[in-house]
Scaffold this active site. Structure first.
Site, short mmCIF file in Angstrom:
data_model
loop_
_atom_site.label_atom_id
_atom_site.label_comp_id
_atom_site.label_asym_id
_atom_site.label_seq_id
_atom_site.Cartn_x
_atom_site.Cartn_y
_atom_site.Cartn_z
N HIS A 257 0.86 -1.18 0.00
CA HIS A 257 0.00 0.00 0.00
C HIS A 257 0.89 1.23 0.00
O HIS A 257 1.85 1.30 0.77
CB HIS A 257 -0.91 -0.01 1.23
N ARG A 273 -6.27 9.91 -0.93
CA ARG A 273 -5.96 10.32 -2.30
C ARG A 273 -7.23 10.40 -3.14
O ARG A 273 -7.38 11.28 -3.97
CB ARG A 273 -4.95 9.34 -2.93
#
Lengths: 662, 245
Positions: A257, A273
């Site tokens: 990740h 994000r």
């Protein structure tokens, strides 16, 4: 000898396991769930961002449907997934979201009218339709064409796990807590249950079921730094591996990740994000557009993780005592957004970093996160080698993720996979009788008893904690984001050495009950066998696909490697797995291998790809212009589902005309 | 840079399954590292000094609620307690009171919470379970959904139970965790139970009228849940129920 009998035995009380248990109980079957911990503490609770389902309620999700979700999933998998399974999954995801709403999940809802969002670092106003007011909302996530990730703030996993466990409590499904399954009872063809140990009293018990479902999550803790809960140690995979019969699939497919905090590796959700957060380097420069001009921060996870690593290798990382890191900047989202939609992230930043993410940048680096590999099952969730053994969720290689999982598809897999496979498990229980061979049960029990006795009275000298840490470091250093033959060889050699040493573990604490050192001593050799399947699989796969990135073989080689790695463990004394391969049939694919949309298209084409594309064009031409998307899909790649899950999903666009509405 | 300091952990040790064991406090010393939490320290102690030490961690990130214990007198989550928070370098660890002791710092909160959920029926009870999952979902007020999630953030760590004087004196008291969950379902428009239904469960000394309003629950809650507000809300609701009868 304590033997507990049931119809449907489930190992693991996270979302996937509980959902299967509910499906069994709904059919009136006796059901027992085993869990290391209380159900509500499962790692499912850690999923922050949300689950993908093509509801198409929000204006940014308009036009979304199962087809788009399917395509995103297949491309995300880098064509490594089972397309039948991806179809089953995409079809049922909206049903699971709606079912969960009925069970109490307070999904974040749409407010009609204008609202401001951040897209590509700019504030944009979007207008939600009046008709969508109060329907389930969705946010943006990497690798998806539409906004499809349904969420409750950034505590989606928590919210889902609590609703599903509450449902299980309502249905009176017993969860035997603090019980660890350590081996499967089987005759080489059929699985009968497990031998498990009570972590409080040390008692060994046999649990016998018609079906045994392993839903124990991933194997992230074979790595030193992982976003996984500390119970995600791969013991479920080891249970299957140790039968010597059941296979594990694609164990080398391990996802990193992009944004775990430094140094402890706790995750900050991809929602950061998705909601508009940016990645910056030591100069404050937003670097992702330089590498991925189209998708930027929202490229697929494996892509972002590699780009970050590349950028740090260029000296653009921020130096820290724990090595270089980069910054995640969510300050542009505003305090209100951070304190409502990214509240867990805020708490994590405050408690573990002492910073305020509404005004400070967050130190992040790519960290082990997800296990795409697991117990190989067919589309109904059953092991092809061991009848009656099912697996679901991250524990399984079902396999809808292939070599890279999209964000929002893991939480979705737990409940959607549980919903589908749960029905097949119930079918199996209804069609089969309990097979009891007490000799077999006793043999499995005494084998486990012997292993424990050896550890408690043996004269071993190796320290179990040291072996474990050595394994975790080897995996981190040599089987990480970028891989190469030299390092993988080294990993295999060193892991084999550790496995040999693990046969000589000596314990300081000699208690037979509640003994944390004994727990480790039983786990570590199992974890080492799992780690070896990852390292050996990675070493053998001489191509790059999804999260498996070989520096020495940068091409995705469909010609030679469009297949699934299968691992079995030959016998107790073996030091490495036996690998074989299961070919993916391009001629049966709905979406033949193509360009994934990142970097150079360097794939070596499969010889059947062109033939299949032509065949699909013929099928479509024959159907004519009147065929709708369902007809076309069914003609190209028919797939099956339990009958009650077959109906089509209704969407807002089916009921009213929403285009142009304010 | 000054050299890292040595911190001392005074830890409650007791194995209730060993008839010969007696509760005692044992002191361990460890060298502090930057960013060290009680989670990191306890694991190092177990790996390097005493492999029999029992404690519980699962997520180590403040999400799962498994590691609640009493740290220098305060019940809280050990995973997100930084050792740097204690200037004198002395940390005393005790298990949460109010729960069955498994051993050392490990208590059986899971058993407690499951029994509580069964007793108070802590699950959504809609009008009908027969809702078509293939059709468009029922709309819900966005503000209501957000509010429900706020109350649902409880991680069942048990800190509120341990910080509650009433609960310590009265075992049958439902505690802040029970009331928070009742309030969550009471406010959910999908749940068909009425204030009267909830009155039968918590309109007594084991529920809202037993609370002494010392607010240890709110002060100690690691998720900053608004316990005071919810207990007041439920009291008002329950009182109205009596008046309207």
């Amino acid at each position: 000898m304590k033997i507990i009998y049931t119809d449907s035995l489930v190992v693991g009380a996270g979302l996937a396991g509980l959902r299967v248990a509910i499906a069994s109980k709904e059919r009136g079957l006796d059901t027992v769930v085993l869990s290391l911990i209380p159900a509500k503490r499962s790692h499912s609770a850690a999923a922050q961002g949300g689950m993908q389902a093509s509801l198409g309620n929000t204006v940014k999700g308009m036009g979304d449907d199962e087809d788009v979700h399917f395509q995103d999933t297949v491309k995300g998998s880098d064509w490594g997934c089972d397309q039948d399974v991806a179809r089953m999954f995409a079809h049922c995801a909206p049903k699971a979201v709606r079912e969960l709403a009925n069970w109490g999940v307070p999904w974040s809802r749409i407010t009609a009218g204008d609202r401001q969002v951040v897209v590509n670092a700019e504030k944009v106003t979007i207008t939600e339709a009046e008709k969508a007011h109060g329907l389930i909302n969705a946010r943006d996530f990497g690798g998806t064409k539409k906004w499809r990730t349904c969420y409750t703030a950034d505590g989606t996993g928590h919210s889902l796990l609590y609703a599903v466990d509450n449902k299980a409590i309502e249905m009176d499904i017993p969860v035997h807590e603090r019980i660890e399954a350590l081996s499967l009872i089987h005759d080489g063809k059929r699985c009968h249950g497990v031998i498990a140990r009570c972590l409080i009293t040390g008692e060994l018990r046999a649990y016998i079921g018609k079906a045994t479902t392993i839903a124990t999550g991933g194997y992230g803790r074979i790595y030193e730094v992982s976003t996984n809960a500390i119970i995600c140690e791969g013991i479920g995979q080891a249970l299957a591996l140790d039968t010597g019969v059941a296979t594990l699939g694609n164990m080398e497919a391990v996802q990193f990740h992009p944004t775990a905090i430094v140094p402890v590796g706790i995750l900050t959700t991809e929602g950061c994000r998705g909601d508009g957060g940016l990645l910056r380097d030591k100069d404050g420069h937003r670097f992702m557009p330089d590498y991925e001009p189209e998708k930027k921060e929202l490229a697929s996870r494996d892509v972002v993780s590699r780009r970050m690593t590349e950028h740090m290798r260029k000296g653009k990382g921020v130096d820290s005592p724990y090595g270089p890191h980069l910054w995640l900047d969510i300050t542009l989202l505003g305090r209100k957004h951070v304190e409502t939609n990214l509240r867990e992230v805020k708490e994590i930043c405050e408690n573990f970093l002492g910073i305020d993410p509404a005004k400070d940048w967050i130190p992040v680096r790519p960290t082990q996160h997800y296990s795409m590999g697991g117990i190989r099952t067919n589309a109904t969730g059953e092991s092809p080698q061991l009848t009656g053994l099912f697996s679901v969720g991250e524990a399984a290689c079902w396999d809808m993720h292939g070599f890279n999982r999209l964000g929002g598809n893991s939480l979705a897999e737990t409940v959607v996979g549980g919903m589908i496979i749960g029905k097949y498990v119930a079918d199996f229980c209804e069609k089969n009788t309990l097979e009891i061979n007490t000799g077999e049960i006793e043999a499995s029990m005494s084998k486990m008893q012997h292993e424990i006795d050896e550890l408690l009275v043996g004269k071993g000298t190796e320290n179990v904690f040291e072996i474990k840490l050595a394994m975790q470091r080897i995996m981190m250093d040599y089987v990480g984001i970028f891989r190469n033959g030299t390092e993988l060889e080294k990993a295999v050699t060193e892991l084999k050495d550790l496995l040999t040493r693990s046969k000589n573990i000596g314990l300081k604490c000699k208690k037979r009950h509640a003994n944390p050192e004994l727990v480790e001593a039983l786990r570590v050799p199992r974890m080492l066998r799992v780690a070896l399947t990852v390292a050996c699989g990675a070493n053998a796969r001489t191509e790059s696909r999804g999260a498996h990135a070989r520096e020495d073989y940068p091409q995705r080689n469909d010609k030679e490697w469009l297949n699934r790695t299968l691992s079995t463990w030959p016998d107790e004394n073996a030091l490495e797995p036996k690998l074989s391969y299961e070919q993916l049939d391009v001629m049966k694919m709905e979406l033949p291998p193509g360009y994934r949309g990142y970097g150079n298209d360097n794939a070596v084409a499969h010889p059947d790809t062109a033939a299949r594309e032509a065949q699909i064009a013929d099928i479509l031409a024959e159907l004519g212009d009147d065929a709708d998307r369902f007809d076309k899909q069914a003609a190209i790649m028919p797939f099956d589902l339990p009958e009650t899950l077959r109906p089509r999903n209704e969407r807002l666009s089916d009921t009213v005309s929403v285009s142009g509405e304010k | 840079m000054s050299s890292p300091r040595t911190i001392s952990f005074e830890i409650f040790r007791y194995d209730p399954q060993d008839p010969n064991d007696k509760p005692k406090m044992v002191t361990y010393e460890i060298t502090e590292a930057p960013g060290m939490t009680v989670f990191i320290a306890l694991n190092l102690l177990r790996e390097q000094q005493d492999p029999s030490l029992q404690f519980d961690f699962v997520c180590r990130a403040g999400i799962c609620g498994s590691c609640a214990m009493v740290i220098n007198g305060k019940p809280t989550l050990a995973c997100r307690t930084l050792t740097a928070n204690f200037p004198d370098g002395k940390i005393k660890l005790m298990p949460l009171p109010g729960f069955e002791l498994i051993g050392d710092l490990s208590v059986n909160t899971g058993k407690f919470m499951r029994e509580l959920a069964e007793r108070l029926q802590l699950w959504l009870q809609p009008d009908s379970n027969d809702i078509d999952i293939h059709r468009l979902e029922n709309p819900m007020d966005p503000a209501e959904a957000a509010k429900l999630y706020e109350l649902e953030r409880c991680v069942e760590c048990g800190v509120c139970v341990s910080a509650c004087a009433t609960k310590q004196m009265k075992d049958t008291f439902v505690g802040a965790v029970g009331m928070m969950k009742i309030a969550r379902f009471e406010m959910d428009s999908r749940d068909t139970r009425t204030a009267e239904d909830f009155y039968h469960v918590i309109g007594n000394q084991d529920g809202v009228f037993g609370c002494m309003t010392l607010l240890g629950c709110q002060d100690a809650c690691p998720k900053d849940l608004p316990h005071m507000q919810q207990i007041a809300y439920l009291r008002r609701k329950m009182a109205q129920t009596i008046v309207s009868c």
